[in-house]
Design a protein around this motif. Structure first.
Motif, PDB file in Angstrom:
ATOM      1  N   ASP A   1       0.835  -1.194   0.000  1.00 39.65           N
ATOM      2  CA  ASP A   1       0.000   0.000   0.000  1.00 39.65           C
ATOM      3  C   ASP A   1       0.881   1.260   0.000  1.00 39.65           C
ATOM      4  O   ASP A   1       0.536   2.235  -0.653  1.00 39.65           O
ATOM      5  N   LEU A   2       1.951   1.203   0.729  1.00 40.15           N
ATOM      6  CA  LEU A   2       2.872   2.338   0.795  1.00 40.15           C
ATOM      7  C   LEU A   2       3.503   2.582  -0.581  1.00 40.15           C
ATOM      8  O   LEU A   2       3.628   3.722  -1.022  1.00 40.15           O
ATOM      9  N   GLU A   3       3.870   1.524  -1.242  1.00 37.23           N
ATOM     10  CA  GLU A   3       4.459   1.662  -2.562  1.00 37.23           C
ATOM     11  C   GLU A   3       3.475   2.280  -3.541  1.00 37.23           C
ATOM     12  O   GLU A   3       3.835   3.127  -4.364  1.00 37.23           O
ATOM     13  N   ARG A   4       2.229   1.841  -3.451  1.00 39.78           N
ATOM     14  CA  ARG A   4       1.200   2.375  -4.340  1.00 39.78           C
ATOM     15  C   ARG A   4       1.028   3.867  -4.096  1.00 39.78           C
ATOM     16  O   ARG A   4       0.962   4.664  -5.024  1.00 39.78           O
ATOM     17  N   ARG A   5       0.989   4.279  -2.842  1.00 42.84           N
ATOM     18  CA  ARG A   5       0.839   5.695  -2.511  1.00 42.84           C
ATOM     19  C   ARG A   5       2.076   6.492  -2.952  1.00 42.84           C
ATOM     20  O   ARG A   5       1.965   7.621  -3.428  1.00 42.84           O
ATOM     21  N   GLN A   6       3.258   5.902  -2.819  1.00 43.34           N
ATOM     22  CA  GLN A   6       4.474   6.570  -3.262  1.00 43.34           C
ATOM     23  C   GLN A   6       4.456   6.761  -4.787  1.00 43.34           C
ATOM     24  O   GLN A   6       4.854   7.811  -5.298  1.00 43.34           O
ATOM     25  N   LEU A   7       3.964   5.727  -5.508  1.00 43.27           N
ATOM     26  CA  LEU A   7       3.853   5.826  -6.957  1.00 43.27           C
ATOM     27  C   LEU A   7       2.838   6.900  -7.353  1.00 43.27           C
ATOM     28  O   LEU A   7       3.085   7.697  -8.262  1.00 43.27           O
ATOM     29  N   GLU A   8       1.694   6.930  -6.658  1.00 43.76           N
ATOM     30  CA  GLU A   8       0.682   7.952  -6.942  1.00 43.76           C
ATOM     31  C   GLU A   8       1.253   9.350  -6.668  1.00 43.76           C
ATOM     32  O   GLU A   8       1.047  10.277  -7.439  1.00 43.76           O
ATOM     33  N   PHE A   9       1.967   9.461  -5.549  1.00 44.19           N
ATOM     34  CA  PHE A   9       2.563  10.747  -5.189  1.00 44.19           C
ATOM     35  C   PHE A   9       3.599  11.160  -6.241  1.00 44.19           C
ATOM     36  O   PHE A   9       3.641  12.313  -6.666  1.00 44.19           O
ATOM     37  N   ALA A  10       4.408  10.201  -6.669  1.00 44.11           N
ATOM     38  CA  ALA A  10       5.422  10.486  -7.685  1.00 44.11           C
ATOM     39  C   ALA A  10       4.738  10.913  -8.994  1.00 44.11           C
ATOM     40  O   ALA A  10       5.192  11.842  -9.667  1.00 44.11           O
ATOM     41  N   ASN A  11       3.645  10.217  -9.352  1.00 44.85           N
ATOM     42  CA  ASN A  11       2.899  10.596 -10.555  1.00 44.85           C
ATOM     43  C   ASN A  11       2.322  12.004 -10.427  1.00 44.85           C
ATOM     44  O   ASN A  11       2.365  12.793 -11.375  1.00 44.85           O
ATOM     45  N   HIS A  12       1.774  12.321  -9.242  1.00 42.70           N
ATOM     46  CA  HIS A  12       1.241  13.672  -9.004  1.00 42.70           C
ATOM     47  C   HIS A  12       2.356  14.716  -9.116  1.00 42.70           C
ATOM     48  O   HIS A  12       2.161  15.798  -9.684  1.00 42.70           O
TER      49      HIS A  12
END
Length: 106
Positions: free
Chosen positions: A1-12
């Motif tokens: 879940d943390l990785e997914r949020r980090q990826l979303e944050f990086a995309n943002h």
């Protein structure tokens, strides 16, 4: 879940960076266009001033020419009047001479 949020944050972050880059590019283009418009306006103002100077010069030349024309017309009128007077006077002299000659004949 943390990785997914980090990826979303990086995309943002990437989207935000792209958006900022695009806005900077648009602002730069607008600033360039604004500078071109300013230079064009300055050039146009200079051309206008030069044109106004030329118009002023031509207006002064025209006024001078009109004054010269009036002076010449006045001079022609004066000479015409003088010529008429001289012709009348010459006519009177001729008439006087004829009168004297006629008296001498009698």
């Amino acid at each position: 879940d943390l990785e997914r949020r980090q990826l979303e944050f990086a995309n943002h972050l990437l989207e935000f960076d792209d958006s900022v880059t695009r806005e900077r590019s648009e602002r730069g283009a607008l600033e360039n266009q604004s500078e071109k418009n300013r230079k064009s306006r300055i050039l146009l103002e200079k051309r206008c001033k030069n044109f106004e100077k030329k118009v002023d010069g031509l207006t002064k030349s025209l006024q001078t020419a009109e004054l010269d024309k009036r002076q010449l017309e006045d001079r022609v009128g004066d000479l015409d009047g003088k010529l008429r007077r001289e012709r009348l006077e010459r006519g009177r002299y001729k008439e006087n001479i004829r009168t004297v000659v006629e008296r001498e004949k009698d």
